[in-house]
Motif scaffolding. Structure first.
Motif, PDB file in Angstrom:
ATOM      1  N   SER A  95       0.840  -1.197   0.000  1.00  0.00           N
ATOM      2  CA  SER A  95       0.000   0.000   0.000  1.00  0.00           C
ATOM      3  C   SER A  95       0.873   1.243   0.000  1.00  0.00           C
ATOM      4  CB  SER A  95      -0.925  -0.005   1.216  1.00  0.00           C
ATOM      5  OG  SER A  95      -0.174   0.040   2.412  1.00  0.00           O
ATOM      6  N   GLY A  96       0.264   2.365  -0.318  1.00  0.00           N
ATOM      7  CA  GLY A  96       0.969   3.638  -0.278  1.00  0.00           C
ATOM      8  C   GLY A  96       1.435   4.136  -1.626  1.00  0.00           C
ATOM      9  N   ARG A  97       1.424   3.260  -2.610  1.00  0.00           N
ATOM     10  CA  ARG A  97       1.737   3.645  -3.984  1.00  0.00           C
ATOM     11  C   ARG A  97       0.832   2.828  -4.895  1.00  0.00           C
ATOM     12  NH1 ARG A  97       6.327   6.679  -4.812  1.00  0.00           N
ATOM     13  NH2 ARG A  97       5.952   6.424  -7.031  1.00  0.00           N
ATOM     14  N   THR A  98       0.965   3.064  -6.179  1.00  0.00           N
ATOM     15  CA  THR A  98       0.191   2.289  -7.144  1.00  0.00           C
ATOM     16  C   THR A  98       0.937   0.992  -7.423  1.00  0.00           C
ATOM     17  OG1 THR A  98      -0.473   4.397  -8.130  1.00  0.00           O
ATOM     18  CG2 THR A  98      -1.040   2.389  -9.327  1.00  0.00           C
ATOM     19  N   PHE A  99       0.948   0.117  -6.425  1.00  0.00           N
ATOM     20  CA  PHE A  99       1.717  -1.113  -6.561  1.00  0.00           C
ATOM     21  C   PHE A  99       1.117  -2.073  -7.564  1.00  0.00           C
ATOM     22  CE2 PHE A  99       5.255  -0.691  -3.915  1.00  0.00           C
ATOM     23  CZ  PHE A  99       4.902   0.056  -2.802  1.00  0.00           C
ATOM     24  N   SER A 100      -0.095  -1.790  -8.007  1.00  0.00           N
ATOM     25  CA  SER A 100      -0.660  -2.638  -9.059  1.00  0.00           C
ATOM     26  C   SER A 100       0.141  -2.539 -10.345  1.00  0.00           C
ATOM     27  CB  SER A 100      -2.120  -2.249  -9.317  1.00  0.00           C
ATOM     28  OG  SER A 100      -2.202  -0.894  -9.688  1.00  0.00           O
ATOM     29  N   THR A 101       0.958  -1.493 -10.482  1.00  0.00           N
ATOM     30  CA  THR A 101       1.801  -1.337 -11.674  1.00  0.00           C
ATOM     31  C   THR A 101       3.262  -1.680 -11.403  1.00  0.00           C
ATOM     32  OG1 THR A 101       2.244   0.996 -11.232  1.00  0.00           O
ATOM     33  CG2 THR A 101       0.286   0.476 -12.549  1.00  0.00           C
ATOM     34  N   TYR A 102       3.547  -2.189 -10.227  1.00  0.00           N
ATOM     35  CA  TYR A 102       4.907  -2.550  -9.839  1.00  0.00           C
ATOM     36  C   TYR A 102       5.108  -4.057  -9.902  1.00  0.00           C
ATOM     37  CZ  TYR A 102       6.502   1.971  -7.983  1.00  0.00           C
ATOM     38  OH  TYR A 102       6.925   3.252  -7.841  1.00  0.00           O
ATOM     39  N   ALA A 103       6.347  -4.458 -10.123  1.00  0.00           N
ATOM     40  CA  ALA A 103       6.726  -5.856  -9.914  1.00  0.00           C
ATOM     41  C   ALA A 103       6.868  -6.087  -8.410  1.00  0.00           C
ATOM     42  CB  ALA A 103       8.038  -6.171 -10.621  1.00  0.00           C
ATOM     43  N   LEU A 104       6.491  -7.264  -7.962  1.00  0.00           N
ATOM     44  CA  LEU A 104       6.607  -7.640  -6.562  1.00  0.00           C
ATOM     45  C   LEU A 104       7.429  -8.917  -6.440  1.00  0.00           C
ATOM     46  CD1 LEU A 104       2.898  -7.057  -5.423  1.00  0.00           C
ATOM     47  CD2 LEU A 104       4.851  -5.552  -5.037  1.00  0.00           C
TER      48      LEU A 104
END
Length: 122
Positions: free
Chosen positions: A25-34
């Motif tokens: 949470s806290g950023r648009t992590f839906s567009t990040y690699a995890l």
């Protein structure tokens, strides 16, 4: 505030299975690699697995290929690591990580979680 919060660690016997998850949470992590790293006592932190923002690309360390599976939740802000056929040498603190691309996660991600302990007994 950026947060990566892991959960699901615990104690399991060798040969067993365990799943850990991470909520970002806290950023648009839906567009990040995890991804996931781990650190065993007395050893350096090492890469375990990573997945692209859309789940289309995955990457695994050789030591876990065929045993661990990384996936993302429907909201894309959650990442899971399903661990099967666990070995005592898988014992470590498992850390969630995030960055723009899978290669960046592998090479040293920007964002880290606090870690969750996974212990595999022999």
């Amino acid at each position: 505030q950026v947060q990566l919060v892991e959960s699901g660690g615990g104690l399991v016997q060798a040969g067993g299975s365990l799943s850990v998850s991470c909520a970002a949470s806290g950023r648009t992590f839906s567009t990040y690699a995890l991804g996931w790293f781990r650190q065993a006592p007395g050893k350096e932190r090492e890469f375990v697995a990573a997945i692209s923002w859309n789940g289309g690309t995955t990457s695994y360390a050789d030591s876990v290929k065929g045993r661990f599976t990384i996936s993302r939740g429907n909201t894309k802000n959650t990442v899971y690591l399903q661990m099967n056929s666990l070995k005592p040498e898988d014992t470590a603190v498992y850390y969630c990580a995030a960055d723009r691309q899978v290669d960046r996660v592998r090479g040293g991600p920007v964002y880290w979680g606090q870690g969750t302990q996974v212990t595999v007994s022999s």
